[in-house]
Scaffold this motif. Structure first.
Motif, PDB file in Angstrom:
ATOM      1  N   ASP A   3       0.826  -1.205   0.000  1.00 48.72           N
ATOM      2  CA  ASP A   3       0.000   0.000   0.000  1.00 48.72           C
ATOM      3  C   ASP A   3       0.862   1.258   0.000  1.00 48.72           C
ATOM      4  O   ASP A   3       2.067   1.207   0.215  1.00 48.72           O
ATOM      5  N   THR A   4       0.241   2.389  -0.227  1.00 55.70           N
ATOM      6  CA  THR A   4       0.935   3.663  -0.390  1.00 55.70           C
ATOM      7  C   THR A   4       1.653   4.080   0.882  1.00 55.70           C
ATOM      8  O   THR A   4       2.775   4.601   0.843  1.00 55.70           O
ATOM      9  N   ARG A   5       1.031   3.858   2.033  1.00 62.10           N
ATOM     10  CA  ARG A   5       1.651   4.235   3.310  1.00 62.10           C
ATOM     11  C   ARG A   5       2.969   3.482   3.520  1.00 62.10           C
ATOM     12  O   ARG A   5       3.957   4.056   3.966  1.00 62.10           O
ATOM     13  N   TYR A   6       2.983   2.203   3.201  1.00 63.08           N
ATOM     14  CA  TYR A   6       4.196   1.390   3.324  1.00 63.08           C
ATOM     15  C   TYR A   6       5.299   1.917   2.404  1.00 63.08           C
ATOM     16  O   TYR A   6       6.461   2.029   2.806  1.00 63.08           O
ATOM     17  N   LEU A   7       4.971   2.256   1.179  1.00 63.56           N
ATOM     18  CA  LEU A   7       5.955   2.773   0.231  1.00 63.56           C
ATOM     19  C   LEU A   7       6.508   4.125   0.682  1.00 63.56           C
ATOM     20  O   LEU A   7       7.716   4.375   0.587  1.00 63.56           O
ATOM     21  N   LEU A   8       5.641   5.002   1.172  1.00 69.47           N
ATOM     22  CA  LEU A   8       6.105   6.305   1.665  1.00 69.47           C
ATOM     23  C   LEU A   8       7.001   6.149   2.886  1.00 69.47           C
ATOM     24  O   LEU A   8       8.013   6.845   3.025  1.00 69.47           O
ATOM     25  N   LEU A   9       6.651   5.248   3.775  1.00 71.39           N
ATOM     26  CA  LEU A   9       7.477   4.999   4.958  1.00 71.39           C
ATOM     27  C   LEU A   9       8.839   4.415   4.565  1.00 71.39           C
ATOM     28  O   LEU A   9       9.874   4.821   5.103  1.00 71.39           O
ATOM     29  N   ALA A  11      10.390   4.872   1.717  1.00 69.55           N
ATOM     30  CA  ALA A  11      11.161   5.956   1.096  1.00 69.55           C
ATOM     31  C   ALA A  11      11.691   6.919   2.156  1.00 69.55           C
ATOM     32  O   ALA A  11      12.824   7.400   2.067  1.00 69.55           O
ATOM     33  N   ALA A  12      10.888   7.222   3.169  1.00 67.70           N
ATOM     34  CA  ALA A  12      11.329   8.124   4.238  1.00 67.70           C
ATOM     35  C   ALA A  12      12.475   7.516   5.041  1.00 67.70           C
ATOM     36  O   ALA A  12      13.457   8.202   5.377  1.00 67.70           O
TER      37      ALA A  12
END
Length: 109
Positions: A3-9, A11-12
């Motif tokens: 999911d998008t939250r996992y990908l953003l985390l 990347a962060a």
């Protein structure tokens, strides 16, 4: 698919680790400049490294054979040039040139 939250985390976290690894040398640099051990090593290590390199390069040199003349003559020229002129570049180039010329004439046959 993640999911998008996992990908953003992910990347962060990658960005934070990358930034920390790039900033760490600059944060440690002020400590290293005032450290007495690092100052001592900066004056003694170059000579120590050269001695280790010399022993490593000449350890298997057969002194009874004619092919030992090239490295020994190059070593003598390098040390002589360095003691005479105190110029590392001149010493290295001079010793290398002597070794190349002598090794080329000794092994040309």
């Amino acid at each position: 698919m993640p999911d998008t939250r996992y990908l953003l985390l992910a990347a962060a976290v990658s960005a934070a680790v990358n930034w920390a690894l790039r900033a760490a040398p600059f944060a440690v640099l002020s400590f290293l400049r005032t450290n007495r051990t690092v100052q001592y090593l900066s004056t003694t290590m170059p000579a120590g490294v050269m001695v280790i390199l010399l022993v490593y390069c000449l350890r298997d040199l057969p002194l009874s054979q004619a092919r030992a003349a090239a490295p020994l003559a190059a070593l003598a020229v390098t040390v002589g040039l360095h003691l005479w002129r105190r110029n590392a570049l001149l010493s290295i180039v001079g010793g290398t040139a002597v070794h190349v010329v002598l090794a080329g004439t000794l092994f040309a046959s």
